[in-house]
Design a protein around this motif. Structure first.
Motif, short mmCIF file in Angstrom:
data_model
loop_
_atom_site.label_atom_id
_atom_site.label_comp_id
_atom_site.label_asym_id
_atom_site.label_seq_id
_atom_site.Cartn_x
_atom_site.Cartn_y
_atom_site.Cartn_z
N ALA A 70 57.32 17.70 -62.96
CA ALA A 70 56.56 18.18 -64.50
C ALA A 70 55.15 18.37 -64.27
CB ALA A 70 56.77 16.73 -65.25
N SER A 71 54.48 17.83 -62.85
CA SER A 71 53.22 18.03 -62.61
C SER A 71 52.91 19.10 -61.80
CB SER A 71 52.47 16.56 -62.20
OG SER A 71 53.04 16.29 -61.25
N ALA A 72 53.78 19.80 -61.26
CA ALA A 72 53.83 21.12 -60.38
C ALA A 72 52.97 22.12 -60.90
CB ALA A 72 55.24 21.25 -59.90
N SER A 73 52.18 22.61 -59.77
CA SER A 73 51.48 23.96 -60.09
C SER A 73 51.75 25.04 -59.49
CB SER A 73 50.22 23.53 -59.73
OG SER A 73 49.21 24.80 -59.56
N ALA A 74 52.17 26.13 -60.58
CA ALA A 74 52.51 27.34 -59.91
C ALA A 74 51.72 28.03 -58.91
CB ALA A 74 53.08 28.24 -61.01
N ALA A 75 50.62 27.90 -59.35
CA ALA A 75 49.39 28.54 -58.73
C ALA A 75 49.36 28.09 -56.99
CB ALA A 75 47.99 28.39 -59.43
N ASP A 76 49.56 26.81 -56.82
CA ASP A 76 49.51 26.24 -55.63
C ASP A 76 50.93 26.30 -54.83
OD1 ASP A 76 47.17 24.75 -56.13
OD2 ASP A 76 47.91 22.98 -56.71
N VAL A 154 60.15 22.24 -46.03
CA VAL A 154 58.93 21.67 -46.33
C VAL A 154 58.95 20.21 -46.77
CG1 VAL A 154 57.25 22.19 -48.48
CG2 VAL A 154 58.54 24.01 -47.67
N ARG A 155 58.20 19.80 -45.79
CA ARG A 155 58.15 18.16 -45.84
C ARG A 155 57.59 17.50 -46.98
NH1 ARG A 155 61.90 18.93 -43.04
NH2 ARG A 155 61.83 19.32 -40.85
N LYS A 156 56.59 17.65 -47.54
CA LYS A 156 55.94 17.11 -48.80
C LYS A 156 56.59 17.49 -50.24
CE LYS A 156 51.63 16.30 -48.57
NZ LYS A 156 50.05 16.89 -48.57
N ILE A 157 57.01 16.48 -50.73
CA ILE A 157 57.74 16.58 -51.98
C ILE A 157 56.77 17.54 -52.98
CG2 ILE A 157 57.17 14.67 -53.03
CD1 ILE A 157 60.09 14.46 -54.07
N GLU A 158 55.61 17.23 -53.00
CA GLU A 158 54.79 17.89 -53.96
C GLU A 158 54.66 19.41 -53.73
OE1 GLU A 158 53.56 15.26 -52.19
OE2 GLU A 158 53.61 13.65 -53.77
N ASP A 159 54.74 19.67 -52.53
CA ASP A 159 54.45 21.06 -51.87
C ASP A 159 55.85 21.85 -52.38
OD1 ASP A 159 52.08 20.63 -50.93
OD2 ASP A 159 52.81 20.78 -48.93
N LEU A 163 56.12 24.90 -54.86
CA LEU A 163 56.98 26.05 -54.46
C LEU A 163 57.75 26.47 -55.79
CD1 LEU A 163 57.34 28.51 -52.62
CD2 LEU A 163 58.88 26.93 -51.27
N ILE A 164 58.88 25.31 -56.03
CA ILE A 164 59.84 25.67 -57.15
C ILE A 164 59.40 26.21 -58.47
CG2 ILE A 164 61.68 24.55 -58.50
CD1 ILE A 164 62.07 22.71 -55.99
N ALA A 165 58.00 25.56 -58.69
CA ALA A 165 57.43 26.13 -60.12
C ALA A 165 56.77 27.57 -60.03
CB ALA A 165 56.25 25.02 -60.30
N TYR A 166 56.31 27.80 -58.84
CA TYR A 166 56.09 29.24 -58.58
C TYR A 166 57.25 30.15 -58.60
CZ TYR A 166 54.68 33.50 -56.17
OH TYR A 166 54.57 34.89 -55.95
N LEU A 167 58.22 29.89 -58.15
CA LEU A 167 59.44 30.55 -58.06
C LEU A 167 60.03 30.78 -59.74
CD1 LEU A 167 61.59 29.36 -54.85
CD2 LEU A 167 60.37 31.58 -55.26
N ASP A 168 60.18 29.67 -60.36
CA ASP A 168 60.44 29.63 -61.68
C ASP A 168 59.50 30.59 -62.47
OD1 ASP A 168 62.20 28.89 -63.55
OD2 ASP A 168 60.93 27.15 -64.35
N SER A 169 58.42 30.61 -62.21
CA SER A 169 57.31 31.60 -63.14
C SER A 169 57.74 33.07 -62.84
CB SER A 169 55.91 31.12 -62.77
OG SER A 169 55.74 31.62 -61.37
N LEU A 170 58.55 33.35 -61.65
CA LEU A 170 58.55 34.68 -61.48
C LEU A 170 59.30 35.58 -62.41
CD1 LEU A 170 58.98 34.53 -57.42
CD2 LEU A 170 56.94 35.09 -58.74
N ASP A 171 60.23 34.95 -62.86
CA ASP A 171 61.29 35.67 -63.90
C ASP A 171 61.03 35.67 -65.18
OD1 ASP A 171 61.86 33.14 -64.22
OD2 ASP A 171 64.08 33.44 -63.96
N ASP A 172 61.44 36.59 -65.95
CA ASP A 172 61.39 36.62 -67.31
C ASP A 172 61.64 35.19 -68.27
OD1 ASP A 172 59.95 38.88 -66.95
OD2 ASP A 172 61.83 39.87 -67.31
#
Length: 172
Positions: A70-76, A154-159, A163-172
């Protein structure tokens, strides 16, 4: 030049040298033995007590992935995707060594046209939701044994969440 007697002397000299080294090693073991071998077990001479060293296992607090997601950043997450670019594309239908990751969140596992998935990956999950992607990205070979993806994870859960937030932001 080399007759039988000369050859015998050379071989005898080599054997004699090895015998001296063998006896020297045996003598050194007798003189400097610490009692660490062949069943000789001695107690430690003294024990150093250290405060706070109770040898108890630390309890790892289990964190709910949905809270972190919920607090993930697509930019990161875009920065986390850089190593993935070596094998994956984010353009629809453009495959590299790995399949295109455009629209991967919510997509059926193994459904990207034109790419041959490893059988173990297809058998593990039905849909790439955030939880499945988290488990896969943590350690791909642990999530799908026998997968062809050669990546340690990817070891860190925040990372992983970013990454998942970024991948989710790619599609329509």
């Amino acid at each position: 030049m080399f007759d039988t007697m000369t050859l015998t002397k050379v071989i005898g000299g080599l054997c004699g040298t090895f015998l001296v080294f063998l006896l020297g090693g045996w003598a050194a073991d007798l003189i400097y033995a610490t009692g660490g071998g062949h069943g000789d077990h001695h107690e430690q001479a003294y024990i150093i007590e250290v405060e706070g060293d109770d040898h108890s296992e630390e309890v790892v607090e289990e964190v709910d992935f949905s809270v972190i997601m919920a607090s993930a950043s697509a930019a990161d997450g875009e920065g986390e995707f850089r190593p993935c670019k070596a094998c994956h594309s984010v353009e629809p239908g453009e495959h590299g060594i790995g399949p295109s990751l455009y629209g991967v969140v919510g997509r059926t596992v193994g459904a990207e046209d034109g790419f041959g998935y490893s059988g173990s990956l297809v058998a593990v999950a039905d849909v790439w939701n955030a939880d499945h992607l988290n488990d896969f990205l943590e350690r791909p070979s642990g999530f799908a044994p026998g997968t062809a993806m050669n990546f340690n994870g990817v070891r860190k859960i925040e990372d992983r969440a970013n990454l998942i937030a970024y991948l989710d932001s790619l599609d329509d």
